[in-house]
Design a protein around this motif. Structure first.
Motif, PDB file in Angstrom:
ATOM      1  N   PRO A 236       0.840  -1.209   0.000  1.00  0.00           N
ATOM      2  CA  PRO A 236       0.000   0.000   0.000  1.00  0.00           C
ATOM      3  C   PRO A 236       0.870   1.253   0.000  1.00  0.00           C
ATOM      4  O   PRO A 236       2.108   1.173   0.055  1.00  0.00           O
ATOM      5  N   ASP A 237       0.243   2.408  -0.088  1.00  0.00           N
ATOM      6  CA  ASP A 237       0.990   3.663  -0.063  1.00  0.00           C
ATOM      7  C   ASP A 237       1.788   3.763   1.233  1.00  0.00           C
ATOM      8  O   ASP A 237       1.262   3.534   2.333  1.00  0.00           O
ATOM      9  N   THR A 238       3.047   4.107   1.106  1.00  0.00           N
ATOM     10  CA  THR A 238       3.956   4.158   2.252  1.00  0.00           C
ATOM     11  C   THR A 238       4.428   5.583   2.492  1.00  0.00           C
ATOM     12  O   THR A 238       4.157   6.493   1.712  1.00  0.00           O
ATOM     13  N   ALA A 239       5.149   5.760   3.599  1.00  0.00           N
ATOM     14  CA  ALA A 239       5.638   7.094   3.972  1.00  0.00           C
ATOM     15  C   ALA A 239       6.651   7.594   2.944  1.00  0.00           C
ATOM     16  O   ALA A 239       7.599   6.890   2.596  1.00  0.00           O
ATOM     17  N   ALA A 240       6.445   8.807   2.472  1.00  0.00           N
ATOM     18  CA  ALA A 240       7.326   9.417   1.469  1.00  0.00           C
ATOM     19  C   ALA A 240       8.443  10.188   2.161  1.00  0.00           C
ATOM     20  O   ALA A 240       8.312  10.592   3.322  1.00  0.00           O
ATOM     21  N   PRO A 241       9.558  10.431   1.462  1.00  0.00           N
ATOM     22  CA  PRO A 241      10.656  11.212   2.048  1.00  0.00           C
ATOM     23  C   PRO A 241      10.392  12.708   1.985  1.00  0.00           C
ATOM     24  O   PRO A 241      11.249  13.497   1.590  1.00  0.00           O
ATOM     25  N   THR A 242       9.195  13.106   2.366  1.00  0.00           N
ATOM     26  CA  THR A 242       8.789  14.506   2.364  1.00  0.00           C
ATOM     27  C   THR A 242       8.188  14.837   3.723  1.00  0.00           C
ATOM     28  O   THR A 242       7.276  14.126   4.179  1.00  0.00           O
ATOM     29  N   PRO A 243       8.658  15.868   4.399  1.00  0.00           N
ATOM     30  CA  PRO A 243       8.084  16.202   5.713  1.00  0.00           C
ATOM     31  C   PRO A 243       6.655  16.699   5.576  1.00  0.00           C
ATOM     32  O   PRO A 243       6.315  17.433   4.640  1.00  0.00           O
ATOM     33  N   ALA A 244       5.816  16.302   6.519  1.00  0.00           N
ATOM     34  CA  ALA A 244       4.421  16.747   6.499  1.00  0.00           C
ATOM     35  C   ALA A 244       4.278  18.152   7.072  1.00  0.00           C
ATOM     36  O   ALA A 244       3.426  18.922   6.626  1.00  0.00           O
ATOM     37  N   ILE A 245       5.079  18.499   8.070  1.00  0.00           N
ATOM     38  CA  ILE A 245       5.018  19.816   8.699  1.00  0.00           C
ATOM     39  C   ILE A 245       6.438  20.274   8.999  1.00  0.00           C
ATOM     40  O   ILE A 245       7.380  19.465   9.011  1.00  0.00           O
ATOM     41  N   SER A 246       6.584  21.558   9.255  1.00  0.00           N
ATOM     42  CA  SER A 246       7.881  22.107   9.640  1.00  0.00           C
ATOM     43  C   SER A 246       8.101  21.931  11.140  1.00  0.00           C
ATOM     44  O   SER A 246       7.177  21.622  11.895  1.00  0.00           O
ATOM     45  N   ALA A 247       9.326  22.143  11.546  1.00  0.00           N
ATOM     46  CA  ALA A 247       9.650  22.000  12.961  1.00  0.00           C
ATOM     47  C   ALA A 247       8.910  23.033  13.807  1.00  0.00           C
ATOM     48  O   ALA A 247       8.436  22.730  14.915  1.00  0.00           O
ATOM     49  N   ARG A 248       8.798  24.265  13.288  1.00  0.00           N
ATOM     50  CA  ARG A 248       8.126  25.316  14.056  1.00  0.00           C
ATOM     51  C   ARG A 248       6.653  25.007  14.252  1.00  0.00           C
ATOM     52  O   ARG A 248       6.101  25.222  15.330  1.00  0.00           O
ATOM     53  N   ASP A 249       5.983  24.474  13.200  1.00  0.00           N
ATOM     54  CA  ASP A 249       4.568  24.114  13.337  1.00  0.00           C
ATOM     55  C   ASP A 249       4.382  22.995  14.348  1.00  0.00           C
ATOM     56  O   ASP A 249       3.431  23.007  15.135  1.00  0.00           O
ATOM     57  N   TRP A 250       5.280  22.016  14.323  1.00  0.00           N
ATOM     58  CA  TRP A 250       5.150  20.910  15.290  1.00  0.00           C
ATOM     59  C   TRP A 250       5.383  21.402  16.709  1.00  0.00           C
ATOM     60  O   TRP A 250       4.689  20.986  17.640  1.00  0.00           O
TER      61      TRP A 250
END
Length: 616
Positions: free
Chosen positions: A435-449
């Protein structure tokens, strides 16, 4: 005496009492002996009293009511992963002649991604680890280039999930360092780090990258502290001080909002990392040896491995909302090696591998009791010192490879890839396995987290996006300690090149025989540095630097601020020391480059003289 009898469409005689069914139904009968009486009890609770006699020893089951629920039948459980098997790589597909570390620390000592494999190596002084391109298999050169920046033994290495060229390492020297690895691998020993994180007072044992936020790293040290880092600016976001003893393991959940930890005080804790609050805690395993924990994706459950009071190895499944008692606890065996759990969210399979063992067990996770179903195990006669694993985006979908381990052999210096494969006859893409797996792209920035936002990982298709390696190109390392002018554009650069080429060249009409070689070489050596500087000024090339733009995490404007406290004075002093060190290295690089250019010029002159003598 109670007897349980199953009757399958046949006439069967049971202690002078028989049951008969025309419809092929299955009836469960309990037979009890009493004085002069037989009682036959069917599932519908109807009781037939049958006196002993030659004609009254048969009961017609058609008079019985059908069961309300289907009877549970203990048969073979159906699963598409029931036949998963492990296939070790051939000799030419392994990495040989590696001096694997002999440190007794409970860590993997190996990390892999679709580009590189990193292995912690044994060294007499300081700490090093080896980084090899993923396809550079075979026997390793004895003088292979290594990462040699730590002053103490390296205890853990982890690749950045969003940049395949960045690796983090922690060491016995109380530091965490980030390194940039070029695409072709290391040409020389790497001692220049991108960023150096100081905050722990004792050695740092474990590090973990955040699964969805960019540039967020968590470290655990033997000073009983967990520190959340924003490596983009080199600052500590939060220091978690809730463990009274040594931390054994850390694991993020699917969206990175919670961290599960195990500690030497035998407790499992669920922690909110941004605030450092312990949401749940409880005793996980009664044994005194190390326990490991891993979040089972987004199921809301945690798997722990440890030891019982009698030193039996066991695993337990917990609900993250209630750690007072385990959902299930199972004993595995009596070995003494620490069990490491590996969870694959896409296939919902848990792999258990023990340090010093030669086998790898794997279980399938379900959403109801017994929560884990044993599938099979991979057997090997060689014990393992550590195990790294490949992210799902690096697996080979054409071979139905659902997981890949990198086994560090304990008795020989070899790293062996082991592929976990589902046997399928078809060569097409298997959608149910991948199935679709985790991509090497961040979902959010560090500041948002840091501000409290949570987000699930960005997904990609294994069918179309399996060739993706990293979400952005990493530029060559640069430095922000001193402001650097931008590189000239292509048009300006071409204009300067044409201006340089259009300058008049003053010819030397003297015969070559009359020019002494010694005189010419002296002129060349004396003017080489001046010519190099003139060309460099003409083209506007900036100074060559080696560190990344976010080193030390301090802005240039802060250098002008006058320190007011002792801590600020110490930081200013350390920054000045680092600047002096960097300038010395730049000067050494400049001198080395000048020597190389001089040698090239001398080689060209010698080649020119030989060619001219050959023509004469």
């Amino acid at each position: 005496m109670l007897q349980m009898i199953y009757i399958h469409s046949i006439i069967k005689e049971i202690t002078n009492v028989g049951c008969w069914s025309e419809r092929g139904t299955v009836a469960m009968i309990r037979v009890t002996e009493e004085t002069g009486l037989k009682q036959v009890v069917v599932e519908s609770s109807n009781v037939f009293n049958v006196r002993k006699g030659p004609m009254n020893n048969m009961v017609d089951v058609r008079a019985c009511n059908k069961p309300v629920e289907r009877l549970w039948w203990r048969g073979v459980r159906s699963s598409k992963f029931r036949h998963v098997y492990g296939r070790p790589a051939k000799r030419e597909g392994c990495y040989e002649n590696i001096k694997i570390t002999k440190n007794a620390h409970d860590s993997h000592f190996c990390a892999a991604n679709p580009k590189f494999v990193a292995v912690v190596t044994e060294v007499a002084g300081g700490g090093t680890f080896l980084v090899l391109p993923i396809h550079n298999t075979g026997r390793l050169d004895f003088n292979a280039s290594r990462v040699t920046g730590h002053r103490g033994p390296v205890l853990d290495v982890k690749w950045n999930p969003f940049n395949d060229n960045i690796i983090a390492s922690c060491s016995d020297d109380c530091t965490i360092k980030l390194w940039y690895i070029p695409d072709g691998g290391l040409a020389t020993h790497l001692s220049e780090w991108l960023i150096d994180l100081h905050g722990h007072k004792r050695r740092v044992g474990y590090i973990e990258w955040h699964p969805t936020a960019e540039n967020v790293l968590v470290s655990a040290g033997f000073d009983h502290l967990m520190i959340v880092w924003d490596v983009g600016c080199g600052e500590a976001v939060n220091v978690i001080d809730c463990h009274p003893d040594v931390i054994y393991s850390m694991s993020f959940n699917r969206d990175g909002s919670l961290v599960a930890t195990t500690c030497k005080d035998k407790k499992l804790r669920i922690i909110e990392p941004r605030r450092g609050i312990v949401l749940q805690e409880g005793i996980c395993h009664a044994g005194t040896k190390a326990c490991k924990a891993v979040f089972l994706g987004n199921t809301g459950r945690v798997l722990t491995t440890g030891f019982s009071r009698h030193s039996d190895r066991q695993y337990a499944v917990w609900s993250q909302s209630d750690l007072s008692s385990a959902l299930c606890t199972e004993t595995i065996d009596c070995s003494s090696g620490v069990l490491f759990p590996y969870y694959d969210h896409d296939t919902r399979i848990v792999f258990l591998a023990g340090k010093g063992d030669g086998n790898i067990r794997y279980y399938e996770v379900v959403d109801q009791a017994p929560w884990l179903h044993y599938l099979n195990q991979f057997l090997s006669g060689s014990p393992q010192r550590g195990l790294g694993f490949m992210p799902k985006r690096g697996c080979d979908v054409t071979q139905c490879e659902i997981f890949r381990f990198y086994k560090l052999h304990a008795t020989k210096g070899m790293c062996e890839p082991i592929s976990m494969i589902v046997p399928r006859k078809s060569d097409t893409f298997q959608e149910d396995l991948f199935p679709d797996t985790a991509a090497p792209t961040p979902a959010i920035s560090a500041r948002d987290w840091i501000n409290g936002r949570n987000c699930n990982p960005v997904l990609m298709s294994m069918n179309t996006g399996v060739a993706i390696r990293t979400h952005k190109p990493q530029p060559p390392p640069t430095n922000i300690v001193a402001p650097i002018t931008a590189l000239p554009t292509a048009n300006n650069n071409n204009i300067k090149k044409f201006a340089f080429l259009s300058q008049e060249t003053v010819p030397d009409y003297r015969p070559i025989d009359n020019v002494l070689p010694l005189e010419k070489s002296q002129k060349t050596s004396s003017n080489q540095s001046t010519k190099f500087q003139q060309i460099q000024q003409l083209f506007g090339q900036p100074n060559i630097v080696t560190n990344d733009e976010y080193k030390r995490g301090e802005r240039t404007e802060q250098l002008a601020d006058s320190p007011k406290t002792e801590f600020q004075l110490q930081r200013a002093y350390s920054r000045q020391c680092e600047e002096l060190k960097l300038l010395r290295k730049q000067l050494a690089n400049r001198e080395r480059r000048i020597r190389e250019l001089e040698e090239q010029v001398q080689a060209l002159q010698l080649q020119q003289r030989k060619s001219q003598s050959a023509h004469n």
